[in-house]
Design a protein around this motif. Structure first.
Motif, PDB file in Angstrom:
ATOM      1  N   TYR A 171       0.860  -1.177   0.000  1.00  0.00           N
ATOM      2  CA  TYR A 171       0.000   0.000   0.000  1.00  0.00           C
ATOM      3  C   TYR A 171       0.896   1.225   0.000  1.00  0.00           C
ATOM      4  CZ  TYR A 171      -3.594   3.392   0.912  1.00  0.00           C
ATOM      5  OH  TYR A 171      -4.421   4.463   0.779  1.00  0.00           O
ATOM      6  N   PRO A 172       0.688   2.157  -0.916  1.00  0.00           N
ATOM      7  CA  PRO A 172      -0.319   2.172  -1.983  1.00  0.00           C
ATOM      8  C   PRO A 172      -0.158   0.988  -2.944  1.00  0.00           C
ATOM      9  CG  PRO A 172       0.752   4.318  -1.739  1.00  0.00           C
ATOM     10  CD  PRO A 172       1.547   3.362  -0.937  1.00  0.00           C
ATOM     11  N   PRO A 173      -1.229   0.541  -3.551  1.00  0.00           N
ATOM     12  CA  PRO A 173      -1.141  -0.625  -4.452  1.00  0.00           C
ATOM     13  C   PRO A 173      -0.257  -0.322  -5.647  1.00  0.00           C
ATOM     14  CG  PRO A 173      -3.302   0.419  -4.610  1.00  0.00           C
ATOM     15  CD  PRO A 173      -2.616   1.063  -3.454  1.00  0.00           C
ATOM     16  N   PHE A 174       0.548  -1.303  -5.999  1.00  0.00           N
ATOM     17  CA  PHE A 174       1.472  -1.175  -7.125  1.00  0.00           C
ATOM     18  C   PHE A 174       0.894  -1.896  -8.325  1.00  0.00           C
ATOM     19  CE2 PHE A 174       5.074  -2.459  -9.730  1.00  0.00           C
ATOM     20  CZ  PHE A 174       5.800  -1.286  -9.809  1.00  0.00           C
ATOM     21  N   GLU A 175       0.853  -1.211  -9.465  1.00  0.00           N
ATOM     22  CA  GLU A 175       0.321  -1.790 -10.685  1.00  0.00           C
ATOM     23  C   GLU A 175       1.414  -2.593 -11.386  1.00  0.00           C
ATOM     24  OE1 GLU A 175      -1.221   1.284 -13.104  1.00  0.00           O
ATOM     25  OE2 GLU A 175      -2.765   1.902 -11.671  1.00  0.00           O
ATOM     26  N   GLY A 176       1.241  -3.896 -11.397  1.00  0.00           N
ATOM     27  CA  GLY A 176       2.216  -4.738 -12.084  1.00  0.00           C
ATOM     28  C   GLY A 176       2.844  -5.751 -11.144  1.00  0.00           C
TER      29      GLY A 176
END
Length: 490
Positions: free
Chosen positions: A257-262
């Motif tokens: 968190y924050p969410p990581f894209e990938g």
């Protein structure tokens, strides 16, 4: 069938191992005739045993199961393909695709930096294999990032013009289907969210900004190279807020968190972009801007090598003020790009709507950063300490020794330069983590959203006391008596 034919057929019968007595006796007699020992009868059993041993196949042995080859054996068989001799062509004028990794490795080894002479040689062979498989203009050893299970060997490459990889078109999300036939009671309709997600910042194309170069990784030299995807500004922004140890598997999901894209491949690419932008340096004056470049007012992102540059002296390279070194990679802005773009561009229609409505939102100011080829002396200090530490690579090599500087902001990043020469190189060997003087504190999630808006209309009232109830009952009784009296009068 005669007795001879019957006996020969019996001798030709195959045994459990696929051999027969006839062939075995033929080979034994042939071996005796070839060797002609002095006492053939005495060595007959030994010759028979030798012939049997020569025909033994361990893969078909049913007495004991054969264990699977160890990982080191499989790796050795894979790396054996790297040691294939090649034809040396006379191309002295042509610039090699793979630079002299062995010489750079020896320079770093003088300072106690690097991955060792043996692994450096295998990496050099693996880079040549990569150059033969891909249409690359040049490729170099970027460094090594450690992982919990496997490490990442990173190669920095540039494709030949016109043969760059084309990005895949992302599928557009399908709009949600609306049920127009079903009529619902307004009281049963759920509240709709008024939140509008911000527009994503567009990523830089290959060959520009953070995606100026392509990066390949492998766990071991010879195990095969994997191309990392281009990095996006959102991935760089999130990577600055999290700290993760790499596992060594590119497909591992990143839980944060924050969410990581990938996946881990994208996180690895984001860290490589950050390290490259902050730690790739060269002697000041080696590179200069092209005088014929027309974009003088804009931020320059290209440079050329100064042919008149003769190198920096040892004293200039060892200057504590770091005035002899400069950055030759663009600065990464807080937005996650090297060149700022407006994340909320306004069209003509939007501008007309904004004129009708009273908006208090101020326009975002463009982000700026240090220019290209800025000296290291302008780098911000790190808790009162300089961002870099210069030193002589070896105290025993004398005037033949190079000068090495170590990054204190990114432990594991080094650069060397040879005095009075154009020779230099950069390398990173570490965990891919930025230095922090304090313990890492993850970003906390926001407070949960309220279930409903709080106001006097929906606020719950306090229960009345017994005295208030008695006063209310007495007032009701008096009102009823007054009503009865009025009816009697009528």
């Amino acid at each position: 069938m005669t007795d001879f034919e019957s006996a020969k057929a019996f001798l030709l019968q195959a045994g459990s191992g696929g051999r027969n007595v006839y062939d075995h006796l033929s080979e034994v007699i042939t071996r005796l005739l070839d060797d002609r020992p002095a006492d053939a009868v005495a060595v007959l059993e030994d010759v028979s045993h030798t012939v049997k041993a020569s025909q033994f196949d361990p893969k078909t042995d049913t007495i004991k199961d054969q264990p699977a080859p160890a990982g080191a054996v499989q790796l050795a068989e894979t790396q054996a393909k790297l040691y294939q001799p090649e034809d040396v062509e006379d191309e002295d004028d042509a610039e090699p695709v793979v630079p002299n990794v062995l010489e750079s490795g020896s320079r770093f080894a003088e300072a106690g930096v690097g991955v060792g002479a043996e692994e450096t040689f295998r990496i050099y062979l693996a880079l040549k294999q990569l150059a033969a498989e891909q249409p690359l203009e040049n490729v170099r050893f970027w460094g090594k990032i450690f992982g919990l299970h496997n490490d990442y060997i990173v190669a920095e490459a540039k494709y030949r013009e016109g043969e760059e990889p084309q990005p895949e078109d992302e599928p557009e999300p399908e709009p949600a289907a609306e049920d127009e036939d079903e009529e619902t009671d307004p009281a049963d309709q759920l509240p709709q969210s008024q939140h509008k997600a911000p527009k994503p910042v567009p990523a830089e194309d290959y060959g520009t900004g953070a995606n100026k170069k392509a990066y390949f990784v492998c766990s071991e030299p010879g195990s095969g190279w994997t191309l990392l995807p281009n990095v996006s500004p959102a991935q760089i922004a999130v990577s600055r807020q999290i700290k993760k140890f790499f596992t060594g598997n590119l497909d591992t999901p990143v839980v944060s968190y924050p969410p990581f894209e990938g996946t881990e491949a994208s996180l690895l690419r984001a860290q490589i972009a950050r390290i490259t932008a902050a730690t790739h340096v060269s002697p000041l004056g080696l590179y200069t801007f092209d005088e014929e470049d027309e974009d003088e007012d804009e931020d320059r992102d290209t440079y050329i090598e100064d042919e008149e540059f003769e190198g920096k002296t040892r004293g200039e390279l060892l200057d504590p003020e770091l005035s002899g070194w400069a950055h030759h990679v663009q600065y990464l802005l807080p937005q996650g790009r090297c060149k700022w773009v407006n994340p909320n561009p306004k069209d003509d229609e939007d501008e007309e709507e904004d004129e009708d409505e009273d908006e208090e939102d101020e326009e975002e100011e463009p982000e700026t950063g240090p220019p290209l080829l800025q000296p290291l002396q302008n780098d911000a200090e790190l808790d009162g300490q300089p961002a870099w530490t210069p030193r002589v690579a070896s105290q025993f090599a004398g005037r033949f020794s190079s000068v090495v500087i170590a990054s204190n902001r990114w432990p594991g990043a080094y650069a060397y330069a040879l005095p009075n020469s154009k020779e230099y190189d950069n390398v990173y060997v570490g965990w891919g983590h930025k230095f922090t003087s304090e313990a890492f504190n993850p970003v906390l999630p926001p407070a949960p959203q309220a279930q409903f808006p709080t106001s006097e209309e929906v606020a719950e009232g306090a229960d009345p006391t017994r005295e208030e109830e008695e006063e209310f009952e007495a007032a009701q009784a008096e009102a009823e008596e007054d009503d009865d009296d009025e009816e009697d009068e009528d």
